[in-house]
Scaffold this active site. Structure first.
Site, PDB file in Angstrom:
ATOM      1  N   LYS A 187      74.994  70.848  17.832  1.00 19.03           N
ATOM      2  CA  LYS A 187      75.835  71.453  18.880  1.00 19.03           C
ATOM      3  C   LYS A 187      75.921  70.511  20.087  1.00 19.03           C
ATOM      4  O   LYS A 187      75.127  69.572  20.198  1.00 19.03           O
ATOM      5  CB  LYS A 187      75.254  72.813  19.303  1.00 19.03           C
TER       6      LYS A 187
HETATM    7  C1  PLP Z   1      76.049  77.467  15.147  1.00 22.57           C
HETATM    8  C2  PLP Z   1      76.788  78.751  15.329  1.00 22.57           C
HETATM    9  C3  PLP Z   1      76.133  79.993  15.326  1.00 22.57           C
HETATM   10  C4  PLP Z   1      74.715  80.177  14.887  1.00 22.57           C
HETATM   11  O1  PLP Z   1      73.789  79.446  15.499  1.00 22.57           O
HETATM   12  P1  PLP Z   1      72.367  79.110  14.770  1.00 22.57           P
HETATM   13  O2  PLP Z   1      71.590  78.508  15.882  1.00 22.57           O
HETATM   14  O3  PLP Z   1      72.680  78.164  13.664  1.00 22.57           O
HETATM   15  O4  PLP Z   1      71.808  80.391  14.292  1.00 22.57           O
HETATM   16  C5  PLP Z   1      76.880  81.122  15.624  1.00 22.57           C
HETATM   17  N1  PLP Z   1      78.192  81.050  15.884  1.00 22.57           N
HETATM   18  C6  PLP Z   1      78.863  79.884  15.875  1.00 22.57           C
HETATM   19  C7  PLP Z   1      80.324  79.881  16.192  1.00 22.57           C
HETATM   20  C8  PLP Z   1      78.187  78.704  15.574  1.00 22.57           C
HETATM   21  O5  PLP Z   1      78.873  77.548  15.546  1.00 22.57           O
END
Ligand code: PLP
Length: 367
Positions: A187
């Protein structure tokens, strides 16, 4: 020639390596492995960065969505409306909170929650809207909040892909009653493992999230509600603090890279470029173009040493795990068409102009 990755986490680490090493030493010296002073410091810094009063660190982004919904009192018997074009975790978290996900199709220009489709999805059981700020830009919050206000619904943002993005000058995570974000390594603000957070302007809701994420307990061995184990690690907080200090700069470099792609791709026929919605400052978590024959194009690019991605190849409603929602092919045509055409080009703060030229060259050849 070295292949070009979709994201380059090694290059990102190089920029914070020294600070992270020092921080890890501090954690090892104090053994503050779960929660602790580094986590509290990060929570305060991230709340300030997002322009909200409170931030609660949790174990991952999926938990963040679940706990935000539960803290807002959403659960069994409730429906939560969210876009069909999202990562499955958005819908998964709704089900884990005990509620029922109701999907709506996205708009064709930005592939974000389409406010025009909300009235048809809202019924007597609807309790919340869960807009997703996909690819690095916010869903249109003014009309979404307007619909929510008129129907008495809670708004929880899925801000997992939008750390640092703004809409009308207000940060991602500062529009809804609560917001959930993910610090999964890839991210824009990525940890070195799983981590996430809930942001909110309400002290009461922040406290509820903290309670739920720590076995329903504020004092040791005193459990006042039924919670889960979802806490942030000290080591992750060290990484996140170091990267948060550089996030505005990293997002500015992503923006420059996005502008460069737009220039390089302007005259390439058969490529639909991503668009920025009105009022948005985009942080380009992903650079998503649309092409015909996407599967052949991505395979050909791979052979040419360019690793593109697809976010996401199979929409939530067509995943076997969500068969219980009773959907089929044709239910969300904009999302389905996009799923067949979208292609995420490599983008990260450290990508070089030469790498981007090679990406565009490979895409052009592949087409
Ligand atoms: C990455 C993501 C999540 C979930 O996050 P995790 O930390 O992997 O549990 C939820 N929503 C979106 C849109 C994402 O890109």
């Amino acid at each position: 020639m070295k292949p070009i990755p979709l994201v380059d986490l090694a290059a990102a680490h190089a920029e914070v390596a020294e600070e992270v090493r020092e921080g890890f030493e501090r954690i090892l010296a104090t053994t503050a492995f779960v929660k602790g002073a580094e986590v509290t410091a990060f929570e305060n810094e991230y709340a300030e960065f997002s322009g909200v009063a409170h931030c609660v660190g949790v174990a991952n982004g999926t938990d963040a969505i679940e706990l935000a919904l539960r803290a807002a009192g959403i659960g069994a018997g409730d429906e939560v409306v969210l876009p069909a074009n999202t990562f499955v975790a958005s819908a998964e978290a709704v089900i884990r909170a005990g509620a029922r996900p109701v999907l709506v199709d996205v708009d064709d220009d930005f592939l974000l929650m389409d406010p025009a489709r909300l009235p048809d999805a809202i019924g007597p059981a609807t309790a919340a809207l869960l807009p997703v700020h996909l690819y690095g830009q916010l869903a249109p919050m003014a009309p979404i909040l307007d619909v929510a206000g008129r129907s008495g619904l809670t708004v929880v943002e899925d801000a997992a892909q939008s750390q640092g993005a703004l809409q009308d000058g207000r940060a991602s995570g500062a529009h809804g009653l609560l917001a959930a974000t993910s610090f999964y390594p890839g991210k824009n603000l990525g940890a070195y493992g799983d981590a996430g957070a809930v942001t909110t302007g309400s002290a009461e809701l922040a406290r509820a999230v903290r309670l739920l994420g720590d076995h329903g307990s504020e004092r040791k061995y005193e459990h006042v509600s039924f919670g889960v184990n979802s806490r942030m690690d000290g080591l992750q907080a060290v990484v996140l603090r170091a990267k948060l200090r550089r996030l505005a700069d990293a997002n500015a470099r992503r923006r420059e890279a996005a502008e460069r792609y737009a220039r390089l791709l302007a005259d390439v026929p058969g490529v639909r470029l991503p668009a920025v919605a009105p009022g948005n400052e985009h942080v380009w978590h992903l650079y998503v173009v649309r092409v015909e024959g996407r599967d052949e194009v991505i395979a050909r690019m791979q052979e040419l040493g360019v690793h593109a991605g697809i976010h996401y190849p199979v929409p939530v409603h067509l995943q076997p795990a969500f068969g219980g929602l009773g959907h089929g092919q044709g239910d969300f045509p904009v999302t389905e068409r996009a799923a067949a055409e979208i292609l995420s080009l490599p983008i990260y703060p450290q990508i070089t102009p030469e790498q981007q030229e090679r990406v565009v060259e490979a895409l052009t050849k592949a087409l």
